[in-house]
Scaffold this active site. Structure first.
Site, PDB file in Angstrom:
ATOM      1  N   ASP A  22       0.864  -1.159   0.000  1.00  0.00           N
ATOM      2  CA  ASP A  22       0.000   0.000   0.000  1.00  0.00           C
ATOM      3  C   ASP A  22       0.917   1.229   0.000  1.00  0.00           C
ATOM      4  O   ASP A  22       2.124   1.119   0.258  1.00  0.00           O
ATOM      5  CB  ASP A  22      -0.890  -0.036   1.242  1.00  0.00           C
ATOM      6  CG  ASP A  22      -1.714   1.216   1.410  1.00  0.00           C
ATOM      7  OD1 ASP A  22      -2.412   1.599   0.456  1.00  0.00           O
ATOM      8  OD2 ASP A  22      -1.644   1.824   2.488  1.00  0.00           O
ATOM      9  N   ASP A  24      -0.101   5.142   1.092  1.00  0.00           N
ATOM     10  CA  ASP A  24      -0.302   6.086   2.202  1.00  0.00           C
ATOM     11  C   ASP A  24      -0.340   5.354   3.539  1.00  0.00           C
ATOM     12  O   ASP A  24      -1.139   4.436   3.739  1.00  0.00           O
ATOM     13  CB  ASP A  24      -1.600   6.863   1.999  1.00  0.00           C
ATOM     14  CG  ASP A  24      -1.577   7.695   0.729  1.00  0.00           C
ATOM     15  OD1 ASP A  24      -0.952   8.762   0.734  1.00  0.00           O
ATOM     16  OD2 ASP A  24      -2.161   7.254  -0.280  1.00  0.00           O
TER      17      ASP A  24
END
Length: 227
Positions: A22, A24
């Site tokens: 991922d 953020d």
């Protein structure tokens, strides 16, 4: 004290064909910038900002807005409005400690980013954090259903030519953790930006400062403590 010395911190002992990250909260910290933009929007919509903000992390903007079922609101238009604000505001976007070094040690064909952010925002935040764009990236435009649906991680695995069961997913929020689980991958939880503990049985590390990538003789990847 290094977290490597803490007995409660454990790492997977198996090797993986690929790593899926991922973005953020996992390799970069955009928390302050995102909450500034979303907070202003939520206040304008008459929402309880404090209770709303924790619900928007890790998901596509269009999915977050659609789920609110706000009367008279066009989720597509509102998501685009918020996107413009997020692209303009990258103040304070920084890499998660140790992330740049960790990523740079990975073979470029063996890892990918799988983010709920649109491609333009993803590239903007990566530049702001000083993280080079990877060879492979799955963004909001590439999926029809966002996290916690596993579509993104399944697609990321396909682009790397591996089965999701052979991948290790790095995540920071529940929606992404569930997406990784549903894809059939193992999950490592990054806790660098957590204000509250996420209860999960997955491996957890606060960041990348005390871990490194080890490449096995067969080319598979392992996460190991430094030193």
């Amino acid at each position: 004290m290094s977290f490597a010395a803490a007995p409660e911190i454990k790492l997977p002992q198996k090797a993986y064909a690929a790593f899926l990250f991922d973005m953020d909260g996992t390799i970069l910290n955009s928390l302050a910038a995102a909450e500034r933009v979303w907070g202003r929007w939520a206040a304008a919509m008459g929402l309880d900002v404090e209770s709303f903000l924790p619900t928007m992390h890790g998901k596509r903007g269009i999915d977050t807005i659609s789920a609110l079922n706000l009367p008279g609101i066009d989720p597509v238009a509102e998501a685009e409005f918020i996107l413009r604000g997020e692209i303009e505001d990258v103040e304070g976007v920084v890499p998660i400690p140790g992330a740049v070094e960790f990523l740079s040690a990975l073979p470029p064909e063996r890892w990918a980013i799988v983010t709920s952010s649109p491609i333009e925002l993803a590239k903007r935040r990566l530049r702001a954090a000083g993280i080079p764009e990877p060879r492979h990236m799955v963004t909001a435009e590439d999926v029809t259903v966002g996290k916690p649906n596993p579509q993104g991680y399944i697609l990321g695995s396909e682009r790397l030519g591996v089965n999701p069961s052979e991948a290790l997913v790095f995540e920071d929020v529940l929606a992404g953790i569930r997406a990784g689980e549903a894809a059939g991958a193992d999950v490592m939880v990054i806790t660098a930006t957590h204000n509250h503990e996420i209860k999960t049985g997955h491996w957890k590390i606060p960041g990348y400062l005390d871990v490194t990538t080890h490449i096995a003789d067969d080319g598979r990847l392992l996460v190991r403590f430094k030193g």
